[in-house]
Design a protein around this motif. Structure first.
Motif, PDB file in Angstrom:
ATOM      1  N   ASP A  71      -4.506  -0.916   7.302  1.00 26.82           N
ATOM      2  CA  ASP A  71      -5.761  -0.719   6.638  1.00 26.82           C
ATOM      3  C   ASP A  71      -5.877   0.287   5.382  1.00 26.82           C
ATOM      4  O   ASP A  71      -6.489  -0.398   4.523  1.00 26.82           O
ATOM      5  N   ALA A  72      -5.060   1.160   5.501  1.00 24.03           N
ATOM      6  CA  ALA A  72      -5.242   2.265   4.488  1.00 24.03           C
ATOM      7  C   ALA A  72      -4.057   2.248   3.568  1.00 24.03           C
ATOM      8  O   ALA A  72      -3.828   2.970   2.697  1.00 24.03           O
ATOM      9  N   TRP A  73      -2.899   1.512   3.832  1.00 26.18           N
ATOM     10  CA  TRP A  73      -1.696   1.589   3.229  1.00 26.18           C
ATOM     11  C   TRP A  73      -1.284   0.239   2.608  1.00 26.18           C
ATOM     12  O   TRP A  73      -1.866  -0.945   3.123  1.00 26.18           O
ATOM     13  N   SER A  74      -0.496   0.270   1.403  1.00 23.31           N
ATOM     14  CA  SER A  74      -0.081  -1.168   0.751  1.00 23.31           C
ATOM     15  C   SER A  74       1.223  -0.926   0.967  1.00 23.31           C
ATOM     16  O   SER A  74       1.901  -2.070   1.432  1.00 23.31           O
ATOM     17  N   THR A  75       2.045   0.100   0.977  1.00 22.99           N
ATOM     18  CA  THR A  75       3.422   0.125   1.359  1.00 22.99           C
ATOM     19  C   THR A  75       3.557   1.460   1.831  1.00 22.99           C
ATOM     20  O   THR A  75       2.961   2.436   1.759  1.00 22.99           O
ATOM     21  N   ARG A  76       4.983   1.442   2.822  1.00 28.49           N
ATOM     22  CA  ARG A  76       5.187   2.629   3.718  1.00 28.49           C
ATOM     23  C   ARG A  76       6.924   2.675   3.523  1.00 28.49           C
ATOM     24  O   ARG A  76       7.356   1.718   3.874  1.00 28.49           O
ATOM     25  N   LYS A  77       7.441   3.662   3.293  1.00 29.29           N
ATOM     26  CA  LYS A  77       8.985   3.883   3.489  1.00 29.29           C
ATOM     27  C   LYS A  77       9.523   5.138   4.048  1.00 29.29           C
ATOM     28  O   LYS A  77       9.195   6.171   3.306  1.00 29.29           O
ATOM     29  N   HIS A  78       9.774   5.171   5.253  1.00 32.33           N
ATOM     30  CA  HIS A  78      10.333   6.306   5.713  1.00 32.33           C
ATOM     31  C   HIS A  78      11.714   6.479   5.581  1.00 32.33           C
ATOM     32  O   HIS A  78      12.408   5.668   5.422  1.00 32.33           O
ATOM     33  N   PHE A 104      -1.052   2.916  -1.888  1.00 34.19           N
ATOM     34  CA  PHE A 104      -2.398   2.525  -1.529  1.00 34.19           C
ATOM     35  C   PHE A 104      -3.067   1.595  -2.118  1.00 34.19           C
ATOM     36  O   PHE A 104      -2.706   1.203  -3.290  1.00 34.19           O
ATOM     37  N   PRO A 105      -3.962   0.911  -1.470  1.00 37.49           N
ATOM     38  CA  PRO A 105      -4.603  -0.255  -2.345  1.00 37.49           C
ATOM     39  C   PRO A 105      -5.459   0.224  -3.785  1.00 37.49           C
ATOM     40  O   PRO A 105      -5.634  -0.709  -4.535  1.00 37.49           O
ATOM     41  N   ASN A 106      -5.436   1.318  -3.688  1.00 35.62           N
ATOM     42  CA  ASN A 106      -6.238   2.016  -5.069  1.00 35.62           C
ATOM     43  C   ASN A 106      -5.041   2.242  -6.208  1.00 35.62           C
ATOM     44  O   ASN A 106      -5.439   2.695  -7.179  1.00 35.62           O
ATOM     45  N   GLY A 107      -3.890   1.874  -5.879  1.00 35.15           N
ATOM     46  CA  GLY A 107      -2.925   1.863  -6.786  1.00 35.15           C
ATOM     47  C   GLY A 107      -1.923   3.311  -6.676  1.00 35.15           C
ATOM     48  O   GLY A 107      -0.825   3.451  -7.250  1.00 35.15           O
ATOM     49  N   VAL A 143      -4.072  11.728   2.006  1.00 36.95           N
ATOM     50  CA  VAL A 143      -5.414  11.932   2.037  1.00 36.95           C
ATOM     51  C   VAL A 143      -5.991  11.960   0.648  1.00 36.95           C
ATOM     52  O   VAL A 143      -6.928  11.264   0.171  1.00 36.95           O
ATOM     53  N   THR A 144      -5.549  13.112  -0.191  1.00 32.41           N
ATOM     54  CA  THR A 144      -5.775  13.160  -1.635  1.00 32.41           C
ATOM     55  C   THR A 144      -5.538  11.890  -2.431  1.00 32.41           C
ATOM     56  O   THR A 144      -6.262  11.552  -3.245  1.00 32.41           O
ATOM     57  N   ALA A 145      -4.557  11.215  -2.206  1.00 29.26           N
ATOM     58  CA  ALA A 145      -4.200   9.827  -2.913  1.00 29.26           C
ATOM     59  C   ALA A 145      -5.142   8.909  -2.553  1.00 29.26           C
ATOM     60  O   ALA A 145      -5.456   8.020  -3.543  1.00 29.26           O
ATOM     61  N   THR A 146      -5.767   8.995  -1.641  1.00 30.25           N
ATOM     62  CA  THR A 146      -6.761   7.835  -1.040  1.00 30.25           C
ATOM     63  C   THR A 146      -8.144   8.226  -1.521  1.00 30.25           C
ATOM     64  O   THR A 146      -9.030   7.402  -1.644  1.00 30.25           O
TER      65      THR A 146
END
Length: 149
Positions: A71-78, A104-107, A143-146
């Motif tokens: 819901d809060a992520w566009s991409t993730r890479k561990h 994140f969805p906000n770019g 959190v800051t990025a969102t």
């Protein structure tokens, strides 16, 4: 899942390192079946995931654990950075350091490090699985990025 530069303890059984990499490959996959794949391919039937206040125990909860994960992520890479075990004989209980890069969805994007502990066990068919996966991380960069300007 990046592991090219990961440092593994000497004598780490290949099935355990492969399972750790499979865990993060699935966690980085937004497919609808990712939770079920975690439950079926990675965790024991009594497995447990704990990430902050989120706890999922057993096959049913782990299978449902990914329903809102994106819901809060566009991409993730561990990425696995370094894996530690007390000894070669104790490779069933490991600690490791890793990093997570996300968009994140906000770019916006962010990267943060985390520490995790994995305790390995066996499936009913005696295949290596994860019994416990507990993560500690500072969520501040994410959190800051969102946050909105």
């Amino acid at each position: 899942m990046s592991q090219e530069s990961a440092i593994w303890p000497q004598g780490m059984p290949p099935e355990k390192s492969a399972l750790l990499l499979k865990l993060f490959t699935i966690l980085d996959d937004s497919s609808d079946d990712s939770g079920q794949r975690l439950a079926d391919q990675v965790f024991t039937s009594d497995g447990r995931i704990k990430n902050g206040t989120h706890v999922f125990s057993g096959t049913v909860e782990i299978a449902g654990s990914r329903k809102r994960a994106w819901d809060a992520w566009s991409t993730r890479k561990h990425s696995v950075l370094r894996v530690y075990s007390r000894s070669q004989e104790a490779a069933d209980d490991i600690l490791f350091l890793g990093s997570l890069a996300a968009t994140f969805p906000n770019g916006r994007s962010a990267t943060g490090e985390f520490c995790a502990r994995i305790i390995f066990g066996f499936s009913e068919a005696q295949e290596t699985r994860i019994k416990s996966f507990e993560v500690w991380a500072d969520a501040t960069p994410f959190v800051t990025a969102t946050m909105k300007d």
